[in-house]
Structure formats: C-alpha cells, structure tokens
Design an enzyme around this catalytic site. Structure first.
Site, PDB file in Angstrom:
ATOM      1  N   GLU A  72       0.818  -1.221   0.000  1.00 56.76           N
ATOM      2  CA  GLU A  72       0.000   0.000   0.000  1.00 56.76           C
ATOM      3  C   GLU A  72       0.854   1.275   0.000  1.00 56.76           C
ATOM      4  O   GLU A  72       0.520   2.251  -0.675  1.00 56.76           O
ATOM      5  CB  GLU A  72      -0.909  -0.016   1.239  1.00 56.76           C
ATOM      6  CG  GLU A  72      -1.941   1.071   1.259  1.00 56.76           C
ATOM      7  CD  GLU A  72      -2.921   0.878   2.408  1.00 56.76           C
ATOM      8  OE1 GLU A  72      -3.563  -0.182   2.473  1.00 56.76           O
ATOM      9  OE2 GLU A  72      -3.012   1.785   3.257  1.00 56.76           O
ATOM     10  N   ASP A  73       1.937   1.270   0.743  1.00 58.21           N
ATOM     11  CA  ASP A  73       2.639   2.535   1.022  1.00 58.21           C
ATOM     12  C   ASP A  73       4.062   2.635   0.494  1.00 58.21           C
ATOM     13  O   ASP A  73       4.733   3.656   0.722  1.00 58.21           O
ATOM     14  CB  ASP A  73       2.694   2.773   2.549  1.00 58.21           C
ATOM     15  CG  ASP A  73       1.319   3.009   3.144  1.00 58.21           C
ATOM     16  OD1 ASP A  73       0.423   3.444   2.399  1.00 58.21           O
ATOM     17  OD2 ASP A  73       1.140   2.742   4.342  1.00 58.21           O
TER      18      ASP A  73
HETATM   19  P1  NDP Z   1      -6.466   8.232   7.091  1.00 60.67           P
HETATM   20  O1  NDP Z   1      -7.726   8.270   7.884  1.00 60.67           O
HETATM   21  O2  NDP Z   1      -6.329   7.125   6.119  1.00 60.67           O
HETATM   22  O3  NDP Z   1      -5.209   8.209   8.077  1.00 60.67           O
HETATM   23  C1  NDP Z   1      -5.198   7.269   9.089  1.00 60.67           C
HETATM   24  C2  NDP Z   1      -4.147   6.209   8.796  1.00 60.67           C
HETATM   25  O4  NDP Z   1      -2.856   6.793   8.958  1.00 60.67           O
HETATM   26  C3  NDP Z   1      -4.194   5.051   9.749  1.00 60.67           C
HETATM   27  O5  NDP Z   1      -5.096   4.073   9.311  1.00 60.67           O
HETATM   28  C4  NDP Z   1      -2.747   4.573   9.709  1.00 60.67           C
HETATM   29  O6  NDP Z   1      -2.692   3.719   8.588  1.00 60.67           O
HETATM   30  C5  NDP Z   1      -1.925   5.812   9.403  1.00 60.67           C
HETATM   31  N1  NDP Z   1      -1.166   6.451  10.514  1.00 60.67           N
HETATM   32  C6  NDP Z   1       0.085   6.984  10.382  1.00 60.67           C
HETATM   33  N2  NDP Z   1       0.494   7.545  11.512  1.00 60.67           N
HETATM   34  C7  NDP Z   1      -0.504   7.388  12.415  1.00 60.67           C
HETATM   35  C8  NDP Z   1      -0.643   7.765  13.790  1.00 60.67           C
HETATM   36  N3  NDP Z   1       0.310   8.431  14.467  1.00 60.67           N
HETATM   37  N4  NDP Z   1      -1.795   7.458  14.429  1.00 60.67           N
HETATM   38  C9  NDP Z   1      -2.772   6.790  13.770  1.00 60.67           C
HETATM   39  N5  NDP Z   1      -2.687   6.394  12.458  1.00 60.67           N
HETATM   40  C10 NDP Z   1      -1.563   6.705  11.774  1.00 60.67           C
HETATM   41  O7  NDP Z   1      -6.425   9.571   6.345  1.00 60.67           O
HETATM   42  P2  NDP Z   1      -5.254  10.511   5.843  1.00 60.67           P
HETATM   43  O8  NDP Z   1      -4.854  11.389   6.981  1.00 60.67           O
HETATM   44  O9  NDP Z   1      -4.199   9.715   5.170  1.00 60.67           O
HETATM   45  O10 NDP Z   1      -6.049  11.385   4.814  1.00 60.67           O
HETATM   46  C11 NDP Z   1      -6.029  11.159   3.444  1.00 60.67           C
HETATM   47  C12 NDP Z   1      -6.619  12.369   2.747  1.00 60.67           C
HETATM   48  O11 NDP Z   1      -8.031  12.481   2.985  1.00 60.67           O
HETATM   49  C13 NDP Z   1      -6.029  13.666   3.251  1.00 60.67           C
HETATM   50  O12 NDP Z   1      -5.829  14.505   2.160  1.00 60.67           O
HETATM   51  C14 NDP Z   1      -7.132  14.216   4.184  1.00 60.67           C
HETATM   52  O13 NDP Z   1      -7.045  15.592   4.318  1.00 60.67           O
HETATM   53  C15 NDP Z   1      -8.368  13.775   3.451  1.00 60.67           C
HETATM   54  N6  NDP Z   1      -9.611  13.650   4.215  1.00 60.67           N
HETATM   55  C16 NDP Z   1      -9.734  13.977   5.536  1.00 60.67           C
HETATM   56  C17 NDP Z   1     -10.931  13.813   6.208  1.00 60.67           C
HETATM   57  C18 NDP Z   1     -11.061  14.216   7.626  1.00 60.67           C
HETATM   58  O14 NDP Z   1     -10.443  15.162   8.060  1.00 60.67           O
HETATM   59  N7  NDP Z   1     -11.899  13.481   8.380  1.00 60.67           N
HETATM   60  C19 NDP Z   1     -12.074  13.255   5.560  1.00 60.67           C
HETATM   61  C20 NDP Z   1     -11.853  12.966   4.177  1.00 60.67           C
HETATM   62  C21 NDP Z   1     -10.655  13.135   3.568  1.00 60.67           C
HETATM   63  P3  NDP Z   1      -1.735   2.446   8.403  1.00 60.67           P
HETATM   64  O15 NDP Z   1      -2.141   1.318   9.192  1.00 60.67           O
HETATM   65  O16 NDP Z   1      -1.820   2.225   6.916  1.00 60.67           O
HETATM   66  O17 NDP Z   1      -0.424   2.952   8.843  1.00 60.67           O
END
Ligand code: NDP
Ligand code: ZN
Length: 171
Positions: free
Chosen positions: A60-61
């Site tokens: 994924e990343d």
């Molecule tokens: P996510 O919700 O996907 O981010 C959460 C994911 O980040 C987790 O599932 C985890 O994935 C990973 N992660 C990395 N560091 C941490 C940490 N310290 N604590 C918890 N989880 C962590 O959304 P994104 O932030 O990636 O957002 C993607 C895009 O969507 C951005 O552009 C955002 O602005 C936008 N967006 C935001 C919304 C909102 O504010 N609610 C709603 C809709 C869109 P893993 O297990 O893969 O590491």
C-alpha cells in the site's frame, strides 16, 4: 534465513524514508508493533502471520509489489498482505467504506492482522496522535475502526477484547 527477521529487514528497508503521522516516529515501528501485538496479546506464533504483519503496509505505502512479496516470502504471506492493501484507485471515502463492507469476507489470517493494525493505530492516536488531527478527527477514525472490527469474523477473543477496551477508554 529466519522468516521474521527477513520480513523485518524488508519492511525496514521499504519504509526507510517514511515517518508516522506524528511526524517523528520511523514508519517501521508500526508494523513491528502490529507483529508484537499479535504475539503478546493474541498469542499468535505462526511465523507466516507474524511476517505478514511486518509486511502489511508495504504494497500500500511503498514500491513493494505483490510479485516481489510472493517471490521473497511465498504465496500465503502475499495473499494476506494483498487482503490488507487498500485500492488506491478508490476515493478516500470509498476506501473507508470498502473496509467496512468487505470485513466479513476476510480470511482468518488477514482478520488477525487487521485487528492488531487497528489496535496499533488507535493506541498511536491516544499516545502519538497525528500533528494536524483534532479530537473530532481522532474520534471519527476510532468510530470507523470500530465499524470495521464489528464486521470482521470473530477469530481471537483476546485481541477483540483489547481493541474494545481501548476504544471504550477513549470515549
Ligand atoms: P487516514 O484516515 O487514512 O489516516 C489514518 C491512517 O494513517 C491510519 O489508518 C494509519 O494507517 C496511518 N497512521 C500513520 N500515523 C498514524 C498515527 N500516528 N496514528 C494513527 N494512524 C496513523 O487519512 P489521511 O490522513 O491519510 O487522509 C487522506 C486524505 O483524505 C487527506 O488529504 C485528508 O485531508 C483527506 N480527508 C480527511 C478527512 C477528515 O479530516 N476526516 C475526511 C476525508 C478526507 P496504516 O495502518 O496504513 O499505517
Ligand atoms: Zn498499518
């Protein structure tokens, strides 16, 4: 070579330039923590499941491919990692909904890693939350994670209990 050490090295190399969203923690700490949660809380000692946990975010990343994982680690690990890989062609909200909708279809192995992944992420949100997330965004993530885990097959009571205790301590 020991499979778990090989998966740890592979994951550390692939994630080497990435940090978690707290802005400081090296990314590989997260997959290591997912494998440790499976072992220490879930009592899992299957080396292929622990290796899949170490590799769960590589397709994924990072530039890792399913073929590469298959070649290096075999088809069972590849298949678990693929089950845990979000389809980047979907929009943000479609990806989030896909996890909820497809949770009941996950294999037992992928479910174990999925629960440990959510335990690790929710723990991070409590301890090392993303720099630009406010409380509402953290709550939204935790509610979504709960919706995913609610629909997963029931495979390990200790992991499930730990997850729900964590979520309830946040509310
Ligand atoms: P996510 O919700 O996907 O981010 C959460 C994911 O980040 C987790 O599932 C985890 O994935 C990973 N992660 C990395 N560091 C941490 C940490 N310290 N604590 C918890 N989880 C962590 O959304 P994104 O932030 O990636 O957002 C993607 C895009 O969507 C951005 O552009 C955002 O602005 C936008 N967006 C935001 C919304 C909102 O504010 N609610 C709603 C809709 C869109 P893993 O297990 O893969 O590491
Ligand atoms: Zn993860």
């Amino acid at each position: 070579m020991n499979l778990i050490l090989k998966a740890t090295e592979f994951s550390a190399l692939k994630h080497q330039n990435q940090k978690r969203k707290d802005g400081k923690t090296p990314y590989v700490i997260h997959p290591i923590s997912v494998a440790m949660i499976l072992s220490e809380i879930g009592g899992i000692d299957d080396e292929e499941i622990l290796s899949a946990a170490l590799l769960h975010d590589t397709i994924e990343d990072t530039d890792a491919t399913a073929d590469e994982i298959d070649r290096e680690f075999g088809s069972r690990i590849r298949s678990i990692v693929e089950e845990l890989t979000d389809n980047k062609e979907l929009s943000y909200s479609e990806r989030k909904q896909f996890q909820i909708d497809h949770a009941p279809n996950l294999s037992k192995e992928a479910t174990l890693v999925k629960i440990a992944d959510k335990i690790s992420n929710v723990t991070d949100l409590i301890d090392e939350k993303p720099t630009d997330w406010d409380d509402a965004r953290c709550k939204e993530y935790i509610d979504w994670a709960e919706s995913v885990i609610n629909r997963c097959p029931k495979v390990n009571m200790k992991l499930e209990e730990h997850f729900y205790n964590l979520v309830n301590s946040y509310h």
